[in-house]
Design a protein around this motif. Sequence first.
Motif, PDB file in Angstrom:
ATOM      1  N   CYS A 301      78.526 -36.141 -55.794  1.00 14.40           N
ATOM      2  CA  CYS A 301      77.517 -36.809 -57.198  1.00 14.40           C
ATOM      3  C   CYS A 301      76.472 -35.769 -57.276  1.00 14.40           C
ATOM      4  O   CYS A 301      75.292 -35.940 -56.967  1.00 14.40           O
ATOM      5  CB  CYS A 301      76.928 -38.102 -56.356  1.00 14.40           C
ATOM      6  SG  CYS A 301      78.405 -39.273 -56.222  1.00 14.40           S
ATOM      7  N   SER A 306      75.910 -37.730 -64.460  1.00 19.98           N
ATOM      8  CA  SER A 306      76.294 -37.990 -65.885  1.00 19.98           C
ATOM      9  C   SER A 306      76.795 -39.591 -65.774  1.00 19.98           C
ATOM     10  O   SER A 306      76.973 -39.995 -64.716  1.00 19.98           O
ATOM     11  CB  SER A 306      77.509 -37.435 -66.177  1.00 19.98           C
ATOM     12  OG  SER A 306      78.816 -37.474 -65.531  1.00 19.98           O
ATOM     13  N   GLU A 307      76.715 -39.932 -66.968  1.00 24.53           N
ATOM     14  CA  GLU A 307      77.082 -41.565 -67.057  1.00 24.53           C
ATOM     15  C   GLU A 307      78.464 -41.842 -66.598  1.00 24.53           C
ATOM     16  O   GLU A 307      78.656 -43.040 -66.206  1.00 24.53           O
ATOM     17  CB  GLU A 307      76.980 -41.985 -68.642  1.00 24.53           C
ATOM     18  CG  GLU A 307      76.542 -43.369 -68.916  1.00 24.53           C
ATOM     19  CD  GLU A 307      76.214 -43.734 -70.404  1.00 24.53           C
ATOM     20  OE1 GLU A 307      76.700 -44.138 -70.957  1.00 24.53           O
ATOM     21  OE2 GLU A 307      75.208 -42.694 -70.800  1.00 24.53           O
ATOM     22  N   SER A 308      79.409 -40.888 -66.712  1.00 25.82           N
ATOM     23  CA  SER A 308      80.770 -41.210 -66.220  1.00 25.82           C
ATOM     24  C   SER A 308      80.721 -41.411 -64.756  1.00 25.82           C
ATOM     25  O   SER A 308      81.805 -42.027 -64.554  1.00 25.82           O
ATOM     26  CB  SER A 308      81.669 -39.976 -66.471  1.00 25.82           C
ATOM     27  OG  SER A 308      81.505 -39.085 -66.174  1.00 25.82           O
ATOM     28  N   ASN A 310      78.806 -43.517 -63.169  1.00 23.05           N
ATOM     29  CA  ASN A 310      78.627 -44.906 -62.923  1.00 23.05           C
ATOM     30  C   ASN A 310      77.407 -45.009 -61.903  1.00 23.05           C
ATOM     31  O   ASN A 310      77.523 -45.908 -60.911  1.00 23.05           O
ATOM     32  CB  ASN A 310      79.902 -45.596 -62.239  1.00 23.05           C
ATOM     33  CG  ASN A 310      80.878 -45.613 -63.418  1.00 23.05           C
ATOM     34  OD1 ASN A 310      80.600 -46.020 -64.661  1.00 23.05           O
ATOM     35  ND2 ASN A 310      82.200 -45.216 -63.093  1.00 23.05           N
ATOM     36  N   THR A 312      73.914 -45.751 -60.156  1.00 23.37           N
ATOM     37  CA  THR A 312      72.717 -46.766 -60.190  1.00 23.37           C
ATOM     38  C   THR A 312      71.563 -46.000 -60.419  1.00 23.37           C
ATOM     39  O   THR A 312      71.622 -44.609 -60.455  1.00 23.37           O
ATOM     40  CB  THR A 312      72.603 -47.466 -58.727  1.00 23.37           C
ATOM     41  OG1 THR A 312      72.370 -46.595 -57.910  1.00 23.37           O
ATOM     42  CG2 THR A 312      73.763 -48.626 -58.579  1.00 23.37           C
ATOM     43  N   ASN A 313      70.509 -46.686 -60.894  1.00 26.40           N
ATOM     44  CA  ASN A 313      69.038 -45.958 -61.088  1.00 26.40           C
ATOM     45  C   ASN A 313      68.794 -45.224 -59.819  1.00 26.40           C
ATOM     46  O   ASN A 313      68.138 -44.102 -59.649  1.00 26.40           O
ATOM     47  CB  ASN A 313      68.175 -47.041 -61.580  1.00 26.40           C
ATOM     48  CG  ASN A 313      68.251 -47.414 -62.897  1.00 26.40           C
ATOM     49  OD1 ASN A 313      68.874 -46.766 -63.738  1.00 26.40           O
ATOM     50  ND2 ASN A 313      67.697 -48.494 -63.287  1.00 26.40           N
ATOM     51  N   ILE A 316      70.561 -42.158 -59.291  1.00 26.08           N
ATOM     52  CA  ILE A 316      70.025 -41.134 -60.143  1.00 26.08           C
ATOM     53  C   ILE A 316      68.830 -40.299 -59.527  1.00 26.08           C
ATOM     54  O   ILE A 316      68.725 -39.293 -59.529  1.00 26.08           O
ATOM     55  CB  ILE A 316      69.924 -41.651 -61.612  1.00 26.08           C
ATOM     56  CG1 ILE A 316      70.888 -42.036 -62.263  1.00 26.08           C
ATOM     57  CG2 ILE A 316      68.863 -40.597 -62.530  1.00 26.08           C
ATOM     58  CD1 ILE A 316      70.865 -42.951 -63.540  1.00 26.08           C
ATOM     59  N   GLY A 367      81.974 -44.914 -58.214  1.00 21.22           N
ATOM     60  CA  GLY A 367      80.810 -44.602 -58.732  1.00 21.22           C
ATOM     61  C   GLY A 367      79.861 -43.974 -57.530  1.00 21.22           C
ATOM     62  O   GLY A 367      80.279 -44.132 -56.616  1.00 21.22           O
TER      63      GLY A 367
END
Length: 369
Positions: A301, A306-308, A310, A312-313, A316, A367
Amino acid sequence: MTSLVLLALYCVGARALSLVEEMKTQELFLSSLGLPERAPSGSRQTRRPVPSALWRMFRRSENPQARESEPCTVSEYGVRGNIIRYVQDQGRLVSGWSSSCQLCLEKQLFFNMSVLQPVELLSLAQLEIKFHWKQVLQGHRAISVSLYKVVRATLRGTDPHANRRLLLVQSVQLQLESSTIAMDLTSLAESWRKPGHNYGLVLELLPLGAKLEELVPFYPGNLLPLEPTLSLPTIQASLVAVSLNPHQCRSRQRRSAVHLPVTPSNVCKARRLYIDFKDVGWQDWIIAPQGYMANYCHGECPFPLSESLNGTNHAILQTLVHSLDPQGTPQPSCVPIHLSPISMLYYDNNDNVVLRHYQDMVVNECGCR
Ligand SMILES: *[C@@H]1O[C@H](CO)[C@@H](O)[C@H](O)[C@H]1NC(C)=O
Ligand SMILES: *[C@@H]1O[C@H](CO)[C@@H](O)[C@H](O)[C@H]1NC(C)=O
């Protein structure tokens, strides 16, 4: 949860897993299947075949559209449920003359309802009795079948009829194809779930329009030196019990079949994993499927997420902190975020055939968490 257990079992493999750990993992999975102990690994041949109605329901449940339409409903019977059991009869055949009816053949029926877990809600219990003759006695076209429930234990020397209540009288044609009697016994079966309340049923068979002399060969009694010329009917009784375990009944959307790419990549994503029940030693009691595409999540990760992926905040921010201090803070983990159910057909510890839907068995999406 269950799929994770399976994955743990599979991924670690027989090499690294000690026997004790393996047993623990299996116990955990089996108890989630409602099998408190490991099912006996009896050979398939000695077990009774899977009723064709259950096979049909299993095949239907494999069709994603059929499942999505009405979750936790058994449309074949029009009731709520996610577990369908064919509870086997364990009663004796009291062959020969019955004590209460001179010309009758008597069969006790007993269905052990303690195979249902207390949390399950019984929606339907249907008695199905199948009669099968190998040979048909000349001149006799039908038998009369009387079904009684037994309301208390019968002591020796007392009239057994005093403890019985008649539920059904029906005539059954004597024919070479099998004949079936079905009857709804839901409330009676519910009462059998209380400990000490199940005295079972009694079935009496009486050939219609027969004289005693003609009936002699019908019974394999030791009383008479005649060889029986007519084999007794085979009586196969099952209680089809449909129940609902409300804890295993979340909405279960199922996406279209997952076709995962095989391209190698280090980034978090679902990977293909086929679990063969033979590999984990469960082929003796799981009837179908023989295995299934369970998949698993694996990969990094990385920053920036990236958005793909999935994320969580929180994930990130964690990747951001990780990029600044790789030693102090690990990357987020790549985990399943969407799982889907499968149906399984298996033998329980009492050798009953059970069809059950299990949630969270297949990884569809991963994710960063
Ligand atoms: C019914 O099944 C349970 C659990 O499998 C078992 O403990 C019990 O002895 C059985 N009862 C009878 C009467 O066979
Ligand atoms: C994230 O979810 C989307 C659909 O919502 C899916 O297509 C994608 O494969 C998921 N990402 C991973 C890493 O599985």
